[in-house]
Design a protein around this motif. Structure first.
Motif, short mmCIF file in Angstrom:
data_model
loop_
_atom_site.label_atom_id
_atom_site.label_comp_id
_atom_site.label_asym_id
_atom_site.label_seq_id
_atom_site.Cartn_x
_atom_site.Cartn_y
_atom_site.Cartn_z
N ASN A 182 20.61 -6.12 48.95
CA ASN A 182 21.16 -6.84 47.80
C ASN A 182 22.67 -6.70 47.73
N ILE A 183 23.15 -5.48 47.99
CA ILE A 183 24.61 -5.24 47.97
C ILE A 183 25.29 -6.06 49.05
N SER A 184 24.68 -6.03 50.26
CA SER A 184 25.26 -6.79 51.38
C SER A 184 25.30 -8.29 51.08
N THR A 185 24.20 -8.80 50.52
CA THR A 185 24.14 -10.24 50.21
C THR A 185 25.19 -10.62 49.18
N SER A 186 25.31 -9.80 48.11
CA SER A 186 26.30 -10.10 47.07
C SER A 186 27.72 -10.06 47.62
N CYS A 187 28.00 -9.12 48.50
CA CYS A 187 29.34 -9.00 49.10
C CYS A 187 29.65 -10.23 49.98
N GLN A 188 28.65 -10.67 50.77
CA GLN A 188 28.86 -11.83 51.63
C GLN A 188 29.14 -13.09 50.80
N ALA B 143 35.49 -16.67 37.43
CA ALA B 143 35.47 -15.24 37.10
C ALA B 143 34.09 -14.77 36.66
N ALA B 144 33.35 -15.62 35.95
CA ALA B 144 32.01 -15.23 35.47
C ALA B 144 31.06 -15.00 36.63
N THR B 145 31.14 -15.88 37.64
CA THR B 145 30.25 -15.72 38.81
C THR B 145 30.60 -14.44 39.57
N GLN B 146 31.90 -14.20 39.79
CA GLN B 146 32.31 -12.98 40.47
C GLN B 146 31.85 -11.73 39.72
N LYS B 147 31.97 -11.78 38.39
CA LYS B 147 31.54 -10.63 37.59
C LYS B 147 30.05 -10.38 37.74
N MET B 148 29.26 -11.49 37.82
CA MET B 148 27.80 -11.35 37.97
C MET B 148 27.46 -10.64 39.28
N TYR B 149 28.12 -11.10 40.40
CA TYR B 149 27.84 -10.49 41.69
C TYR B 149 28.29 -9.02 41.73
N LEU B 150 29.43 -8.75 41.11
CA LEU B 150 29.92 -7.36 41.05
C LEU B 150 28.96 -6.48 40.25
N GLU B 151 28.39 -6.98 39.15
CA GLU B 151 27.42 -6.21 38.37
C GLU B 151 26.16 -5.94 39.19
#
Length: 492
Positions: free
Chosen positions: A271-277, A288-296
């Motif tokens: 999950n971490i790898s997918t979010s980072c990619q 910014a909202a989408t980036q925050k979601m992936y970072l969370e």
């Protein structure tokens, strides 16, 4: 002084002292009997002298009768010789005869003998026409002499009989007293020697039942203290080796869990790898909202991985035994996740544990119990195997069914009963009583040390609980664990 103190504080010294006491009693009794026998011997010899005097008087009378019949000088001479012998016997043994009769009686016997001899001599001097009136007087004097001699002999015989009777009673009394003293000494030795050994036996039984950990010295005897010290040293060494074996078993379990941990870690890492990619691909494009979601999501999955690693470290780290309230369901779920790598894809692990059910326990050790029981169940399961883990709070008044072990098997009151059931091949009846023995295993060499169920029993017993097993060939196996709900019943 020092030697005496050593004797008092030594089993050998006490036993030796007991032997000396018995020997002293026998020696004193023997000396006493020797003295009594000497007294009896003196009595017998005195009786012999009285008998000899009586026999001498009878010889005097015999030669008297012969002389009156035949008037031969030889009979008169023999009569005189025996009269002189009687006088000599009375004079030589006067002190001894005084113990039988009075001095006046002895003097009377001397006088009678003298008078008897004079009268007989007068009768002989009148020959060849002896005075007939003298003969009855001589005979009368002879009868009186015989009566006195016979009375002396009879009196001494009676005294000998009395002495023998007294000696017999005395002998019986001394034997009884000796027996009583020997019994008393034996009892004292038993109290001082056997009682500490009995107390040691009771202490060892308590140790075998896990009610205590060391022996205390029941006496100050050097041998007992040495045995206690050696035994406590052995217990300490056994405890160290047992802890070492349990660490080895935990490391073996840790190795088994690594595959499950790898599987558990794979999901959050993926999950971490997918979010980072995704973030890398949408740099400058996403809001910014989408980036925050992936970072969370990355943060959540990282925290999840951290918890998995922390649980693994907690399991592997050596800690002192400490009870605290542990929620059972999360602990069992975590354990299943760790051993998931060994679970067949078609096998099913079912949980029937209330969400809020908790038990006072050491979480690390309790997890070791679940790891070992689940691994033990999985080893015999086929591809369609099922494992059911259930738990409930209940009140009990008797031990669980089946082969039961542990300090809490006879306890009554509120407990949490945990059951681990599988539908595997079951356990043969001849093996069932031995499955909790250390190093007992039915596996081939190199496929296990036979410590898994032994460690389970040790941990359950450490919690003051009870473990029981029910199984039959072809009908699966059920392990039941009872842990007390009251914290104070556990051994801290």
């Amino acid at each position: 002084m020092l030697k005496g103190a050593l004797l008092r504080h030594s089993l050998r010294g006490k036993i030796t002292l007991g032997y000396y006491a018995v020997a002293a009693i026998i020696l004193v009794a023997s000396l006493f009997f020797v003295g009594e026998l000497r007294t009896l011997e003196a009595r017998v010899m005195l009786g012999q002298r009285a008998t000899d005097l009586f026999n001498t008087v009878l010889e005097i009378r015999r030669f008297e009768r012969n002389y009156f019949l035949h008037h031969q000088a030889a009979d008169l001479e023999e009569n005189g010789r025996y009269i002189k012998l009687a006088h000599d016997m009375l004079t030589a043994n006067r002190a001894d005869f005084s113990a039988i009769t009075t001095q006046a009686r002895l003097d009377e016997l001397h006088t009678l003998l003298d008078d008897y001899q004079r009268q007989l001599s007068a009768f002989a001097a009148a020959a060849p026409r002896p005075i007939e009136s003298i003969e009855p007087h001589v005979r009368q004097l002879g009868q009186e002499v015989v009566a006195i001699a016979e009375a002396l002999a009879g009196s001494e015989r009676r005294q000998i009989q009395t002495t023998l009777a007294s000696f017999r009673m005395l002998l019986l009394g001394v034997i009884l007293c000796m027996a009583l003293l020997i019994v008393v000494i034996g009892r004292a030795l038993s109290l001082r020697v056997v009682r500490p050994l009995k107390e040691m036996e009771s202490s060892m039984a308590a140790i075998s039942a896990n009610r205590r950990e060391t022996l205390s010295a029941p006496s100050n005897d050097r041998e007992i203290i040495s045995i206690i010290a050696a035994f406590n040293h052995m217990l300490k060494e056994l405890d160290l080796r047992q802890k070492s074996l349990m660490r080895s078993e935990r490391l073996a379990s840790l190795g088994t869990m690594l595959s499950g941990v790898a599987h558990e870690l794979n999901n959050p890492l993926s999950n971490i790898s997918t979010s980072c990619q995704i973030l890398q691909e949408e740099v400058g494009e996403s809001d910014a909202a989408t980036q925050k979601m992936y970072l969370e999501q990355i943060d959540q999955q990282t925290e999840r991985a951290r918890h998995i690693v922390k649980a693994l470290l907690d399991f592997s780290r050596e800690k002192a035994f400490r009870k605290e309230l542990v929620l059972l369901r999360p602990l069992v779920q975590q354990t299943i996740g760790f051993v998931r790598g060994e679970v067949s894809a078609k096998s099913v692990v079912q949980l029937s544990i209330p969400e809020a059910l908790s038990v006072p326990a050491d979480a690390q050790r309790l997890q070791q119990v679940f790891v070992n029981l689940i691994r033990n169940a999985m080893e015999g399961l086929g591809p369609e195997g099922q494992i059911r883990i259930a738990a409930q709070a209940m009140r009990v008044s008797e031990p669980p069914e089946g082969t039961a072990l542990g300090a809490g098997c006879e306890a009554e009151g509120a407990v949490v009963e945990i059951s681990v059931t599988d539908n595997g091949p079951g356990i043969a009846p001849e093996i069932l009583p031995r499955i909790f023995d250390p190093f007992f295993t039915t596996k081939e060499v190199g496929h296990g040390m036979g410590l898994g169920l032994f460690v389970v029993y040790e941990i359950v017993d450490e919690h003051g609980g009870c473990i029981a097993v029910q199984s039959a060939p072809g009908q699966g196996t059920t392990f039941r664990i009872r842990l007390p709900l009251a914290i104070e019943t556990g051994r801290q």
